[in-house]
Enzyme design. Sequence first.
Site, mmCIF file in Angstrom:
data_model
loop_
_atom_site.group_PDB
_atom_site.id
_atom_site.type_symbol
_atom_site.label_atom_id
_atom_site.label_comp_id
_atom_site.label_asym_id
_atom_site.label_seq_id
_atom_site.Cartn_x
_atom_site.Cartn_y
_atom_site.Cartn_z
ATOM 1 N N SER A 1 6.632 7.461 -3.604
ATOM 2 C CA SER A 1 5.230 7.194 -3.960
ATOM 3 C C SER A 1 4.237 8.315 -3.701
ATOM 4 O O SER A 1 3.116 8.264 -4.208
ATOM 5 C CB SER A 1 4.745 5.925 -3.266
ATOM 6 O OG SER A 1 5.207 4.814 -3.976
ATOM 7 N N SER B 1 3.445 5.054 -6.144
ATOM 8 C CA SER B 1 2.313 4.161 -6.075
ATOM 9 C C SER B 1 1.027 4.814 -5.569
ATOM 10 O O SER B 1 -0.039 4.214 -5.674
ATOM 11 C CB SER B 1 2.652 2.977 -5.176
ATOM 12 O OG SER B 1 2.931 3.422 -3.862
ATOM 13 N N LYS C 1 -5.176 6.516 0.830
ATOM 14 C CA LYS C 1 -4.536 5.422 0.104
ATOM 15 C C LYS C 1 -4.897 4.084 0.745
ATOM 16 O O LYS C 1 -4.981 3.978 1.975
ATOM 17 C CB LYS C 1 -3.018 5.630 0.107
ATOM 18 C CG LYS C 1 -2.251 4.652 -0.764
ATOM 19 C CD LYS C 1 -0.764 4.994 -0.781
ATOM 20 C CE LYS C 1 0.030 4.055 -1.663
ATOM 21 N NZ LYS C 1 1.477 4.421 -1.726
HETATM 22 N N1 GLN Z 1 8.674 3.131 -6.992
HETATM 23 C C1 GLN Z 1 9.319 2.791 -5.763
HETATM 24 C C2 GLN Z 1 9.202 1.307 -5.534
HETATM 25 O O1 GLN Z 1 8.585 0.682 -6.297
HETATM 26 C C3 GLN Z 1 8.730 3.546 -4.622
HETATM 27 C C4 GLN Z 1 7.416 3.059 -4.189
HETATM 28 C C5 GLN Z 1 6.936 3.699 -2.936
HETATM 29 O O2 GLN Z 1 7.377 4.776 -2.557
HETATM 30 N N2 GLN Z 1 6.046 3.022 -2.237
HETATM 31 O O3 GLN Z 1 9.716 0.773 -4.597
#
Ligand code: GLN
Length: 492
Positions: free
Chosen positions: A181, A157, A82
């Site tokens: 994410s 994400s 990532k």
């Molecule tokens: N969707 C969640 C957020 O936007 C989690 C994102 C993540 O785990 N980085 O904060």
Amino acid sequence: MPKHIYELEALELIKNIKEGNLRVYEVVEEFLERIEKVETKINAFITLRDREEILREAKEKDEILRQGQAKGILFGLPIAVKDNISTENIRTTCGSKMLYNYVPPYDATVIKLLKREGAIILGKTNMDEFAMGSSTETSFFGPTRNPWDLSRVPGGSSGGSAAALASGEAPLALGSDTGGSVRAPASFTATVGLKPTYGLVSRYGLIAYANSLEQIGPMGRSVQDTALLLNVIAKYDPNDATSLNVKRPNYLASTYNVNDLHRKVRVALVKEMFEEGVSKDVALIVKNVVNKLVSEGFLVDEISIPIIKYALPAYYIIAMSEASSNLARYDGIRYGFRAKISGDWNEVFSETRKEGFGKEVKRRIIMGTFTLSAGYFDQYYLKALKVRTLIIREFKNAFRKYNILISPTMPTPPFKIGEKIKDPLAMYMSDVETVVANIVGIPAISLPAGFVSDNLPVGIQLMADHLREDLLFSIAAFIEKLTGLRNLIAKI
Ligand code: GLN
């Protein structure tokens, strides 16, 4: 029919390389070809490493093998990473214009560990900007598409990592999970993803979004591959002040001999996590898997944890507050994007941030600054922390009686690209099932449970008490056997 190389699980690839049936060069070359073939449709990668450089590395590895000097449990295995995990000499953008040209001078601890075990980094995967999102649509580099249905999101994400796995572009990947994410994209792409216990995996070199919540997590197409990758990255690290100095078991070993688990493991469904906002199809598919567990002799109870409804608001207040502080460092002065204007520091700083950050990131910085400001701190941030403590208490209570808590990973199947992006609240709501594990700091895994209308993946989430990744992997391996949903690659 013999499988293509790209269709093999990581463990199979490693074994074949070790035994001399496959050369590292041909493995790597095949993945590069696969990427070339499908990447224009998927957009899983922001940066691919130079082809010649990767092939040179593969050749070197083959030579080391030939001399009988091969060391490392991922020897010769390509991996996708990532793009918020720092990689020396490889651009690391966090999916943002703000870092579009940033090349880190050092490796994150997890990258050092991957290299030590002989892995070959293919490239850096697409993600929501600064990991803020659940769909991989907010990336400055365009959305990633779900390999199972190109009109849909892969979750986020870490959507690029998951899509790379589900399309056969990589056998193994790293993601990060602040509020889901790793698990959300695993659920949406029929792959496996684990959010480790807070402190199990070093965050040194992970570009911060919300420090108190996030962990780097392993992703694969099977429970065993995912466990193998956790074995590599779960190490104590003095460079991370929150790293746990505890003994880590062999997670791969906990996927073996899982047949008499029903005698030892107490399982419960969390009632609230099957109700409000959860699609009927999803709830049904997950309950079908649970019924299979019952048929195998497991005692499965249903428990109610009413306070769980406050997890999502508490999560967003804490995450945005921490984000507003963490993202203050992007000033256009030392590295990254700088707006082309002249003026004093304040003017350059403001214009840089105006042009460099996307809409969602700005929204969060503004809201997080608000929840931390004098007069509102007590009302929002402090209150969210208190709620967090109460939720932790309730979960610790639940784990006195049960070892595993079960829920869907996502409340819906993968949604259409564009469907939720204009409605931030709807997007935030898709995290209802995942954020609680980050609030509490416990491990949680997502693995495939089934499909809706043939090709839309649904994931099942298992949560366990702190540092019980071993149990998660045992039960997950057992469930994977029951469903037969393992090593799935979408037809594209
Ligand atoms: N969707 C969640 C957020 O936007 C989690 C994102 C993540 O785990 N980085 O904060």
